[in-house]
Design a protein around this motif. Structure first.
Motif, mmCIF file in Angstrom:
data_model
loop_
_atom_site.group_PDB
_atom_site.id
_atom_site.type_symbol
_atom_site.label_atom_id
_atom_site.label_comp_id
_atom_site.label_asym_id
_atom_site.label_seq_id
_atom_site.Cartn_x
_atom_site.Cartn_y
_atom_site.Cartn_z
ATOM 1 N N TYR A 72 3.435 -0.409 4.561
ATOM 2 C CA TYR A 72 3.594 -1.566 3.673
ATOM 3 C C TYR A 72 2.732 -2.724 4.162
ATOM 4 N N LEU A 73 2.797 -3.015 5.478
ATOM 5 C CA LEU A 73 2.033 -4.133 6.036
ATOM 6 C C LEU A 73 0.529 -3.891 5.878
ATOM 7 N N GLN A 74 0.087 -2.677 6.224
ATOM 8 C CA GLN A 74 -1.338 -2.373 6.098
ATOM 9 C C GLN A 74 -1.820 -2.549 4.655
ATOM 10 N N GLY A 75 -1.027 -2.055 3.709
ATOM 11 C CA GLY A 75 -1.424 -2.152 2.307
ATOM 12 C C GLY A 75 -1.534 -3.598 1.845
ATOM 13 N N ASN A 76 -0.557 -4.445 2.214
ATOM 14 C CA ASN A 76 -0.577 -5.837 1.779
ATOM 15 C C ASN A 76 -1.711 -6.621 2.431
ATOM 16 N N ILE A 77 -1.923 -6.395 3.749
ATOM 17 C CA ILE A 77 -2.996 -7.125 4.438
ATOM 18 C C ILE A 77 -4.356 -6.669 3.910
ATOM 19 N N GLN A 78 -4.532 -5.349 3.753
ATOM 20 C CA GLN A 78 -5.804 -4.828 3.256
ATOM 21 C C GLN A 78 -6.083 -5.314 1.840
ATOM 22 N N SER A 79 -5.026 -5.476 1.003
ATOM 23 C CA SER A 79 -5.233 -5.939 -0.367
ATOM 24 C C SER A 79 -5.766 -7.366 -0.415
ATOM 25 N N ILE A 80 -5.502 -8.146 0.656
ATOM 26 C CA ILE A 80 -6.016 -9.520 0.708
ATOM 27 C C ILE A 80 -7.401 -9.549 1.344
ATOM 28 N N ILE A 81 -7.613 -8.722 2.387
ATOM 29 C CA ILE A 81 -8.893 -8.730 3.092
ATOM 30 C C ILE A 81 -9.970 -7.986 2.312
ATOM 31 N N LEU A 121 -5.616 -17.462 8.090
ATOM 32 C CA LEU A 121 -4.730 -16.339 8.418
ATOM 33 C C LEU A 121 -3.258 -16.677 8.251
ATOM 34 N N ASP A 122 -2.937 -17.792 7.575
ATOM 35 C CA ASP A 122 -1.521 -18.114 7.401
ATOM 36 C C ASP A 122 -0.815 -17.089 6.531
ATOM 37 N N PHE A 123 -1.594 -16.339 5.697
ATOM 38 C CA PHE A 123 -0.961 -15.314 4.854
ATOM 39 C C PHE A 123 -0.380 -14.168 5.689
ATOM 40 N N LEU A 124 -0.919 -13.940 6.919
ATOM 41 C CA LEU A 124 -0.405 -12.859 7.762
ATOM 42 C C LEU A 124 1.044 -13.118 8.151
ATOM 43 N N LEU A 140 -0.769 -12.873 17.126
ATOM 44 C CA LEU A 140 -1.452 -13.399 15.955
ATOM 45 C C LEU A 140 -0.436 -13.974 14.972
ATOM 46 N N THR A 141 0.787 -13.419 14.996
ATOM 47 C CA THR A 141 1.915 -13.981 14.239
ATOM 48 C C THR A 141 3.147 -13.962 15.129
ATOM 49 N N ASN A 142 4.003 -14.976 14.961
ATOM 50 C CA ASN A 142 5.250 -15.041 15.722
ATOM 51 C C ASN A 142 6.152 -16.051 15.039
ATOM 52 N N LYS A 143 7.462 -15.784 15.080
ATOM 53 C CA LYS A 143 8.398 -16.730 14.471
ATOM 54 C C LYS A 143 8.305 -18.095 15.151
ATOM 55 N N SER A 144 8.007 -18.096 16.458
ATOM 56 C CA SER A 144 7.767 -19.348 17.177
ATOM 57 C C SER A 144 6.275 -19.652 17.103
ATOM 58 N N ASP A 189 3.198 -14.924 6.517
ATOM 59 C CA ASP A 189 4.060 -14.785 5.336
ATOM 60 C C ASP A 189 4.381 -13.324 5.057
ATOM 61 N N ILE A 190 3.368 -12.445 5.211
ATOM 62 C CA ILE A 190 3.602 -11.011 4.951
ATOM 63 C C ILE A 190 4.570 -10.433 5.975
ATOM 64 N N VAL A 191 4.379 -10.780 7.256
ATOM 65 C CA VAL A 191 5.258 -10.249 8.319
ATOM 66 C C VAL A 191 6.678 -10.756 8.141
ATOM 67 N N ASP A 192 6.837 -12.054 7.780
ATOM 68 C CA ASP A 192 8.182 -12.617 7.616
ATOM 69 C C ASP A 192 8.912 -12.040 6.413
ATOM 70 N N SER A 193 8.169 -11.414 5.476
ATOM 71 C CA SER A 193 8.794 -10.898 4.252
ATOM 72 C C SER A 193 9.428 -9.520 4.435
ATOM 73 N N ILE A 194 9.306 -8.937 5.624
ATOM 74 C CA ILE A 194 9.808 -7.572 5.820
ATOM 75 C C ILE A 194 10.634 -7.500 7.101
ATOM 76 N N SER A 195 11.618 -6.618 7.106
ATOM 77 C CA SER A 195 12.468 -6.412 8.283
ATOM 78 C C SER A 195 12.729 -4.921 8.457
ATOM 79 N N VAL A 196 12.598 -4.441 9.691
ATOM 80 C CA VAL A 196 12.838 -3.019 9.971
ATOM 81 C C VAL A 196 14.322 -2.768 10.165
ATOM 82 N N SER A 197 14.972 -3.589 10.993
ATOM 83 C CA SER A 197 16.406 -3.475 11.243
ATOM 84 C C SER A 197 16.919 -4.840 11.683
ATOM 85 N N GLU A 198 18.210 -4.923 11.971
ATOM 86 C CA GLU A 198 18.848 -6.203 12.252
ATOM 87 C C GLU A 198 18.244 -6.899 13.469
ATOM 88 N N ASN A 199 17.990 -6.170 14.546
ATOM 89 C CA ASN A 199 17.531 -6.772 15.796
ATOM 90 C C ASN A 199 16.095 -6.404 16.147
#
Length: 585
Positions: free
Chosen positions: A52-61, A185-188, A213-217, A190-200
């Protein structure tokens, strides 16, 4: 009393241990299967997130990459600064507002014929030299391949930015300049924050050296490193180092209670990394394992009590059955002795009948062999005749197909002649258009000559058009010559095909006469074969019946012998059973 107590202890042990072993084995097997399912679920979930991440990032790049490729094609045709500036603004109209698209020639902008253009009319400082910038140097070193610079903070927007660059070559393969694009690269994030694998779990994009390159902090971006001491130790236990973990291949690693996943984003030096605890995926599986274990324990306990009750009832029935068994075995031994004497007399009579039937069977088999040989010869003759009829029918069918194909060929050649006639009209039209093009080109040359230096390029184009028109006229002359040859060949081919069709029709008539004669022979052969088969079937039935009677008599004789032996054995066994029953009682 002591013997009874020992027997009860063995009975209890025999009832308890087997269910306990089955329950333990079932719990262990279910635990292993559950762990395997959880691991597969972890792998499948992380792989889908990576995809999912690869597809969304590649669609922008990818659109940016395509624009760089289009720029390569444009620069092979246009070299002047002014038209290139207009074209650049046109193809970058759909880019994000803060995306800077620019191009610098291999010659410095301070030198003759050197220039620098961009899509936002940005004017660099006087001492700003494109040839010395990292994006320009990286593109030259990669010889035409798409390159990515290390992310940095853009001075215009204050956002995290990366520059994509690529060398541009002229028609001779020499470097004409470098095209580059500053992408925010601010879109990166946004894409990462839009998805979650599991609770922790955690999802990050990192550079090849491990920096975020991206981090919640936000303060950790481009400063902190993903590979902490604890993370490296866990990867080393799984057999990976930092470099082998980020080798570009997609991988999912489960080490102990943690999982790690990584994959390169396209051809960039950026990586997707995912980590988290396996327990996020195992909560409901462990609950199911606990419930199944409780169910197995209850089932095992119930089985123990049921088995003990059943075995107790069986022990009480053993005594009464033993008494009855003694009485029955005494009667069985007496009857067995009488049966043995009778079976000896029957065995002698049956053996005499078997000897007589063996002589009859040998005679029937000899007759059957001779009739079978006659029947086989008749069938062979019938098959040969039938095969000949089929071959003739096949030949007739093939001749019909050849005749039909020949007629189709004639029709196709005639149709080809009609199309060739149409080609004459098209060639005439092409000649007419070429003549008009020559006149137009000549007039264009006159106009270009009168325009002076401004019409120089137009004069070249008009000359090329006139030369192309001359070439078209010469080509149409050659086409007319070839068309004439094709028409002569098609007329000759039609005459030959019509002559072949008449000969094929004559062959079909002769084959039909031969087919009728073979049909009569086939009919007579079928009658003969049918009669031979009926005689053979009757003889076989007789032989089979004789053999069946003989087999039956042998079986009877064998059965009588066995019955005699069995009767004697039964008598001996009856006495043994009586002794056993007395011991049980």
């Amino acid at each position: 009393m002591e013997n009874k107590k020992t027997l009860s202890s063995k009975l209890i042990i025999a009832c308890i241990i087997p269910p306990a072993i089955v329950a333990a084995f079932a719990c262990t097997a279910f635990s292993l299967v559950t762990t395997n399912i959880i691991h597969k679920h972890v792998v499948k979930t992380t792989e889908s997130v990576i995809y999912y991440l690869q597809g969304n990032i590649q669609s922008i790049i990818q659109p940016n990459v395509e624009k760089m490729s289009n720029w390569q094609s444009i620069l092979k045709e246009i070299r002047d600064k002014e038209p290139l500036t207009l074209v650049m603004k046109g193809i970058s109209a759909d880019l994000a507002e803060d995306t800077l698209f620019y191009f610098a020639t291999a010659t410095s902008r301070f030198e003759r014929d050197g220039f620098f253009i961009n899509n936002q009319n940005w004017a660099p400082d006087e001492d700003w030299v494109p040839n010395e910038r990292p994006w320009y140097i990286a593109a030259e070193e990669n010889s035409g391949r798409f390159t990515f610079t290390e992310p940095y903070i853009d001075f215009r927007t204050g956002k995290l930015c990366a520059t994509f660059s690529q060398s541009v070559f002229d028609k001779n393969g020499k470097t004409f300049g470098v095209a580059a694009m500053d992408v925010m690269l601010d879109f990166l994030g946004d894409i990462v924050d839009s998805i979650s694998v599991s609770e922790n779990s955690n999802v990050h994009l990192i550079l090849s050296d491990g920096r975020y390159l991206t981090n919640k902090s936000k303060e950790k971006v481009m400063s902190d490193n993903y590979f902490s001491e604890q993370t490296l130790k866990r990867l080393q236990k799984a057999g990976y180092s930092q470099s082998s973990f980020l080798d570009g291949d997609e991988k999912v690693i489960i080490q102990g209670s943690e999982f790690y996943a990584t994959c390169r984003i396209g051809t960039s030096p950026w990586f997707i990394v995912i980590d988290g605890p396996v327990r996020d995926f195992s909560g409901h599986f462990k609950k199911a394992l606990f419930l199944i274990s409780i169910a197995l324990l209850i089932l095992g306990s119930s089985s123990v009590f049921v088995n003990m009750h059943i075995l107790g009832s069986m022990r009480n029935n053993e005594k009464s059955l033993a008494s009855r068994l003694i009485a029955e075995t005494q009667n069985l031994a007496h009857n067995s002795k009488q049966n043995a004497r009778t079976s000896h007399d029957q065995s002698a009579a049956v053996k005499e009948i078997v000897a007589t039937m063996e002589d009859c069977n040998a005679l029937s088999e000899d007759i059957s062999r001779k009739i079978t040989d006659v029947s086989a010869l008749t069938l062979k003759t019938n098959e040969n005749v039938a095969s000949g009829v089929d071959l003739i029918a096949g030949n007739v069918a093939q001749l019909h197909k050849i005749a039909e194909a020949n007629m189709t060929t004639i029709d196709g050649i005639k149709e080809l002649g009609d199309k060739i006639t149409n080609i004459w009209d098209i060639v005439t039209l092409i000649n007419s258009v070429a003549d008009q093009a020559k006149i137009i080109a000549f007039n264009a040359e006159l106009e270009a000559a009168s325009a002076g230096e401004a019409g120089k390029n137009f004069h070249i184009v008009a000359t090329e058009i006139r030369r192309l028109a001359d070439g078209i006229i010469d080509g149409t002359k050659e086409i007319k010559s070839k068309i004439g040859e094709i028409e002569k060949s098609s007329d000759t081919l039609i005459l030959m095909s019509e002559n072949g069709t008449e000969k094929i029709a004559s062959g079909v008539n002769r084959a039909k006469l031969l087919e009728d004669k073979f049909a009569s022979v086939k009919s007579a052969a079928e009658i003969t074969a049918d009669s031979a088969e009926k005689i053979t079937a009757i003889i076989k039935q007789q032989t089979s019946a004789t053999e069946q009677i003989l087999i039956t008599l042998k079986q009877i004789a064998s059965g009588v012998d066995k019955f005699t032996s069995a009767t004697e054995s039964i008598s001996t066994a009856s006495q043994n059973i009586k002794n056993i029953a007395e011991g049980l009682n």
